[in-house]
Design a protein around this motif. Sequence first.
Motif, PDB file in Angstrom:
ATOM      1  N   ASN A 267       0.799  -1.222   0.000  1.00  0.00           N
ATOM      2  CA  ASN A 267       0.000   0.000   0.000  1.00  0.00           C
ATOM      3  C   ASN A 267       0.833   1.275   0.000  1.00  0.00           C
ATOM      4  OD1 ASN A 267      -2.197  -1.654  -0.010  1.00  0.00           O
ATOM      5  ND2 ASN A 267      -2.695  -1.371   2.128  1.00  0.00           N
ATOM      6  N   ASP A 268       2.069   1.215   0.485  1.00  0.00           N
ATOM      7  CA  ASP A 268       2.923   2.407   0.485  1.00  0.00           C
ATOM      8  C   ASP A 268       3.650   2.613  -0.839  1.00  0.00           C
ATOM      9  OD1 ASP A 268       2.358   3.362   3.054  1.00  0.00           O
ATOM     10  OD2 ASP A 268       3.847   2.052   3.962  1.00  0.00           O
ATOM     11  N   VAL A 269       3.779   1.584  -1.648  1.00  0.00           N
ATOM     12  CA  VAL A 269       4.526   1.719  -2.906  1.00  0.00           C
ATOM     13  C   VAL A 269       3.610   1.858  -4.124  1.00  0.00           C
ATOM     14  CG1 VAL A 269       6.562   0.553  -1.997  1.00  0.00           C
ATOM     15  CG2 VAL A 269       4.855  -0.769  -3.257  1.00  0.00           C
ATOM     16  N   PHE A 270       2.300   1.800  -3.894  1.00  0.00           N
ATOM     17  CA  PHE A 270       1.326   2.032  -4.955  1.00  0.00           C
ATOM     18  C   PHE A 270       0.549   3.305  -4.658  1.00  0.00           C
ATOM     19  CE2 PHE A 270       1.903  -2.264  -6.454  1.00  0.00           C
ATOM     20  CZ  PHE A 270       1.599  -2.169  -7.800  1.00  0.00           C
ATOM     21  N   SER A 271       0.301   4.070  -5.699  1.00  0.00           N
ATOM     22  CA  SER A 271      -0.550   5.250  -5.584  1.00  0.00           C
ATOM     23  C   SER A 271      -1.794   5.042  -6.429  1.00  0.00           C
ATOM     24  CB  SER A 271       0.189   6.501  -6.061  1.00  0.00           C
ATOM     25  OG  SER A 271       1.226   6.819  -5.175  1.00  0.00           O
ATOM     26  N   VAL A 272      -2.848   5.740  -6.035  1.00  0.00           N
ATOM     27  CA  VAL A 272      -4.096   5.761  -6.793  1.00  0.00           C
ATOM     28  C   VAL A 272      -4.152   7.114  -7.478  1.00  0.00           C
ATOM     29  CG1 VAL A 272      -6.607   5.689  -6.633  1.00  0.00           C
ATOM     30  CG2 VAL A 272      -5.227   4.283  -5.086  1.00  0.00           C
ATOM     31  N   ILE A 273      -4.404   7.097  -8.785  1.00  0.00           N
ATOM     32  CA  ILE A 273      -4.575   8.357  -9.508  1.00  0.00           C
ATOM     33  C   ILE A 273      -6.009   8.436 -10.010  1.00  0.00           C
ATOM     34  CG2 ILE A 273      -2.175   8.742 -10.100  1.00  0.00           C
ATOM     35  CD1 ILE A 273      -2.619   7.467 -12.758  1.00  0.00           C
ATOM     36  N   GLU A 274      -6.446   9.648 -10.297  1.00  0.00           N
ATOM     37  CA  GLU A 274      -7.835   9.927 -10.651  1.00  0.00           C
ATOM     38  C   GLU A 274      -8.734   9.666  -9.447  1.00  0.00           C
ATOM     39  OE1 GLU A 274      -9.032   8.168 -14.359  1.00  0.00           O
ATOM     40  OE2 GLU A 274      -7.047   8.464 -15.184  1.00  0.00           O
ATOM     41  N   PHE A 275      -8.236   9.962  -8.262  1.00  0.00           N
ATOM     42  CA  PHE A 275      -8.952   9.806  -7.008  1.00  0.00           C
ATOM     43  C   PHE A 275      -9.353  11.196  -6.548  1.00  0.00           C
ATOM     44  CE2 PHE A 275     -10.051   7.809  -3.123  1.00  0.00           C
ATOM     45  CZ  PHE A 275      -9.692   8.653  -2.092  1.00  0.00           C
TER      46      PHE A 275
END
Length: 106
Positions: free
Chosen positions: A33-41
Motif C-alpha cells: 500500500n505504500d509503494v502504490f498510488s491511486v490516480i484519478e482519485f
Amino acid sequence: MPVVIPANNKLTKLNVYSSADFSADLTAGSSLNDVFSVIEFNIENSQEAVTVTKVQELLPVMMQRYFNFTLNTAPEFESSHVFYIEISLDNGKQFLLETPEVLLSN
C-alpha cells in the motif's frame, strides 16, 4: 491497472499485494500500500496521486467510478509479479483483482 467500481458506492477496503518479493522488507504477500498510488482519485476536488495507505486512512470514502494504480517506488529486486488488489464496498460486495504477470526491474 485501471479499476471500475459500481456508481454510488463507498470504498470500505483497499489493499495491494504481490506474488513475489518487492524488497527485503516487502516480501511476497506483504502489503504494498505504500509503494502504490491511486490516480484519478477525487478528495476535495483533488486529482493528485495518493498512496493506497492514504486512501485507507480516509475510508469509507466515495471513489470515482474509474481510477488507476501506479507504482511510486522501484522494486529492490528484478522479478515477475502478479499483483492482487483487494476491494470492498459499502454495499457488501468484495472484489479480488489479479493482474497479468509483469516483469519489474529496479
